[in-house]
Design a protein around this motif. Structure first.
Motif, mmCIF file in Angstrom:
data_model
loop_
_atom_site.group_PDB
_atom_site.id
_atom_site.type_symbol
_atom_site.label_atom_id
_atom_site.label_comp_id
_atom_site.label_asym_id
_atom_site.label_seq_id
_atom_site.Cartn_x
_atom_site.Cartn_y
_atom_site.Cartn_z
ATOM 1 N N VAL A 255 38.151 36.451 60.154
ATOM 2 C CA VAL A 255 38.802 35.727 59.453
ATOM 3 C C VAL A 255 38.385 35.405 58.022
ATOM 4 O O VAL A 255 38.296 35.221 57.122
ATOM 5 C CB VAL A 255 39.520 35.020 60.674
ATOM 6 N N ILE A 256 37.652 34.216 58.485
ATOM 7 C CA ILE A 256 37.096 33.379 57.201
ATOM 8 C C ILE A 256 35.963 33.990 56.747
ATOM 9 O O ILE A 256 35.995 33.934 55.108
ATOM 10 C CB ILE A 256 35.585 32.326 57.863
ATOM 11 N N GLN A 257 35.292 35.587 56.878
ATOM 12 C CA GLN A 257 33.976 36.649 56.123
ATOM 13 C C GLN A 257 35.668 36.861 55.683
ATOM 14 O O GLN A 257 35.037 36.382 53.906
ATOM 15 C CB GLN A 257 33.650 37.347 56.878
ATOM 16 N N ILE A 258 36.553 37.963 55.839
ATOM 17 C CA ILE A 258 37.105 38.387 55.518
ATOM 18 C C ILE A 258 37.982 37.394 53.621
ATOM 19 O O ILE A 258 38.512 37.674 52.566
ATOM 20 C CB ILE A 258 38.781 39.024 55.990
ATOM 21 N N ARG A 259 38.327 36.639 54.447
ATOM 22 C CA ARG A 259 40.066 35.276 53.181
ATOM 23 C C ARG A 259 38.331 34.762 52.428
ATOM 24 O O ARG A 259 38.222 34.926 51.291
ATOM 25 C CB ARG A 259 39.472 33.966 53.845
ATOM 26 N N PHE A 260 37.134 34.348 52.878
ATOM 27 C CA PHE A 260 35.879 34.032 51.203
ATOM 28 C C PHE A 260 35.837 34.984 50.746
ATOM 29 O O PHE A 260 35.530 35.746 49.791
ATOM 30 C CB PHE A 260 35.002 34.011 52.589
ATOM 31 N N LEU A 261 35.776 36.808 51.332
ATOM 32 C CA LEU A 261 34.993 37.570 49.987
ATOM 33 C C LEU A 261 36.442 38.460 49.507
ATOM 34 O O LEU A 261 36.372 38.565 48.947
ATOM 35 C CB LEU A 261 34.443 38.420 51.251
ATOM 36 N N GLN A 262 37.681 38.020 50.133
ATOM 37 C CA GLN A 262 38.868 38.424 49.260
ATOM 38 C C GLN A 262 39.250 37.859 48.444
ATOM 39 O O GLN A 262 39.315 38.574 47.359
ATOM 40 C CB GLN A 262 39.736 38.599 50.177
ATOM 41 N N ARG A 263 38.561 36.135 48.378
ATOM 42 C CA ARG A 263 38.596 35.410 47.406
ATOM 43 C C ARG A 263 37.795 35.821 46.375
ATOM 44 O O ARG A 263 37.765 35.477 45.540
ATOM 45 C CB ARG A 263 38.583 33.703 47.930
ATOM 46 N N ARG A 264 36.337 35.834 46.808
ATOM 47 C CA ARG A 264 35.487 36.245 45.594
ATOM 48 C C ARG A 264 35.826 37.569 44.619
ATOM 49 O O ARG A 264 35.840 38.649 43.427
ATOM 50 C CB ARG A 264 34.285 36.820 46.584
ATOM 51 N N GLU A 265 36.720 38.736 45.745
ATOM 52 C CA GLU A 265 37.400 39.713 44.750
ATOM 53 C C GLU A 265 38.269 39.604 43.457
ATOM 54 O O GLU A 265 38.060 39.703 42.367
ATOM 55 C CB GLU A 265 38.420 40.579 46.436
ATOM 56 N N VAL A 266 39.542 38.160 43.525
ATOM 57 C CA VAL A 266 39.621 38.652 43.116
ATOM 58 C C VAL A 266 39.388 36.915 42.086
ATOM 59 O O VAL A 266 39.862 37.637 41.119
ATOM 60 C CB VAL A 266 40.694 36.826 43.714
ATOM 61 N N GLU A 267 38.422 36.375 42.440
ATOM 62 C CA GLU A 267 37.859 36.048 40.758
ATOM 63 C C GLU A 267 36.808 36.483 40.152
ATOM 64 O O GLU A 267 36.192 36.292 38.916
ATOM 65 C CB GLU A 267 36.457 34.865 41.623
ATOM 66 N N MET A 268 36.473 38.046 41.233
ATOM 67 C CA MET A 268 35.833 38.409 39.697
ATOM 68 C C MET A 268 36.387 39.872 38.874
ATOM 69 O O MET A 268 35.732 40.013 37.920
ATOM 70 C CB MET A 268 35.030 40.337 41.027
ATOM 71 N N HIS B 182 28.234 43.265 35.989
ATOM 72 C CA HIS B 182 29.325 43.340 35.947
ATOM 73 C C HIS B 182 30.343 44.730 35.738
ATOM 74 O O HIS B 182 31.265 43.915 34.998
ATOM 75 C CB HIS B 182 28.965 42.233 34.457
ATOM 76 N N VAL B 183 29.482 45.552 36.604
ATOM 77 C CA VAL B 183 30.825 46.853 36.208
ATOM 78 C C VAL B 183 31.114 47.457 37.778
ATOM 79 O O VAL B 183 31.978 47.159 38.635
ATOM 80 C CB VAL B 183 30.460 47.874 35.130
ATOM 81 N N THR B 184 29.854 47.235 38.472
ATOM 82 C CA THR B 184 29.525 48.494 40.011
ATOM 83 C C THR B 184 30.476 47.511 40.979
ATOM 84 O O THR B 184 30.806 47.696 41.636
ATOM 85 C CB THR B 184 28.171 48.646 39.419
ATOM 86 N N PHE B 185 29.288 46.411 40.859
ATOM 87 C CA PHE B 185 30.138 45.226 41.703
ATOM 88 C C PHE B 185 30.463 45.214 42.054
ATOM 89 O O PHE B 185 31.288 44.830 43.207
ATOM 90 C CB PHE B 185 28.328 44.126 42.079
ATOM 91 N N PRO B 186 32.232 44.203 40.904
ATOM 92 C CA PRO B 186 33.627 44.500 40.849
ATOM 93 C C PRO B 186 33.780 44.593 41.240
ATOM 94 O O PRO B 186 35.283 44.771 41.950
ATOM 95 C CB PRO B 186 33.274 43.507 39.684
ATOM 96 N N MET B 187 33.292 46.037 41.264
ATOM 97 C CA MET B 187 34.343 48.032 40.927
ATOM 98 C C MET B 187 34.805 47.756 42.842
ATOM 99 O O MET B 187 35.701 48.366 43.453
ATOM 100 C CB MET B 187 33.538 48.817 40.444
#
Length: 287
Positions: free
Chosen positions: A274-287, A198-203
């Motif tokens: 491109v798929i990796q970047i879009r998926f992982l960036q979406r996860r960044e926003v959700e976190m 909840h702290v390290t990984f989202p940051m």
């Protein structure tokens, strides 16, 4: 204002010209030849999409794709898990912290080919000799000569060398996390796992995205380790796409055919990235 503009052009134009000559032009030339039947020498003629169609019918290409993706997925997961654990350990307040960081980064500055040849000797001579003396029968045979296990040796070496760079990136992310967040989490009763999740990984999520994309891209292009350790063998058990393109194009008289293979593989890598970047960036926003 005029002098800085002149300096800008003097610095950028030569670099752009060299980049075009040694990168862009050969790439465009390869795309052009992919529509021909050129063998790398002699005469040639246009064949249209024939090479591209034949690539999808080639069992050897299919096997190389399957091996490369298996290797890349396993290596990407391992290198990110290991490098993140090491980075968290190095980020802790321990003695000889800077010295340990330098030691962990050393594999990254070594030549991949040299490392591959060294580990080739280790797997072929050193490990079996030690295993025989210790009575470990499973390791008395060179795993690089086993079609089912050779890829594991390559994964071990590739991950060992790649961990250094990924660790540095994770360290760069970890130092940006304010200590106040950990103090607040501890006061709320969060254990070690909850503080990480909840702290390290989202940051450090942006750094995780970078590491995942770069690692996958680099492992999909694996060539040097395989060339030095197995040469694609035993048989074709560890033949990657990059090695197949090199051998077929420069040694097998399939320059145009492997150029088409290279174009397809370039498109595949771009799509995956491109798929990796879009998926992982979406996860960044959700976190």
């Amino acid at each position: 204002m005029r002098k800085p503009k002149i300096a800008f052009f003097l610095m950028t134009v030569p670099a752009m010209v060299l980049f075009f000559i040694f990168h862009t032009y050969p790439a465009l030339q390869g795309i052009y030849y992919s529509f021909t039947d050129w063998q790398g020498y002699g005469e040639w003629k246009f064949v249209g999409l024939k090479n591209y169609i034949n690539v999808f019918k080639d069992d050897r290409v299919l096997h190389a794709y399957l091996f490369t993706f298996k290797f890349a997925i396993v290596s990407t997961i391992l290198v990110n898990v290991i490098s993140l654990l090491i980075a968290m350990g190095l980020n802790a307040k321990i003695k000889f912290q800077k010295t340990l960081r330098a030691i962990y980064f050393m594999p990254n500055v070594l030549s991949i080919l040299i490392v591959g040849y060294i580990f080739n000797f280790i797997f072929a001579q050193f490990v079996p000799m030690i295993a025989e003396k210790l009575g470990i029968e499973a390791l008395t045979v060179n795993i690089l000569g086993n079609p089912d296990l050779a890829w594991l040796g390559i994964v071990f070496v590739a991950v060992w060398q790649a961990v250094a760079f990924n660790t540095i990136l994770y360290l760069a992310g970890l130092v940006t996390i304010p200590a106040d967040l950990y103090e607040a989490a501890s006061m709320d009763g969060a254990n070690l796992w909850k503080r990480f999740w909840h702290v390290t990984f989202p940051m450090i999520a942006p750094f995780f995205t970078i590491n995942m994309v770069l690692a996958m891209k680099n492992f999909l292009m694996v060539f040097d380790q395989i060339m030095a350790m197995t040469g694609g063998g035993p048989g074709q058990a560890t033949e990657s796409i990059a090695l197949l393109i090199y051998r077929g194009g420069f040694e097998g008289g399939e320059f145009a055919y492997q150029s088409a293979n290279a174009v397809i593989y370039f498109i595949v890598i771009v799509i995956i990235s491109v798929i990796q970047i879009r998926f992982l960036q979406r996860r960044e926003v959700e976190m």
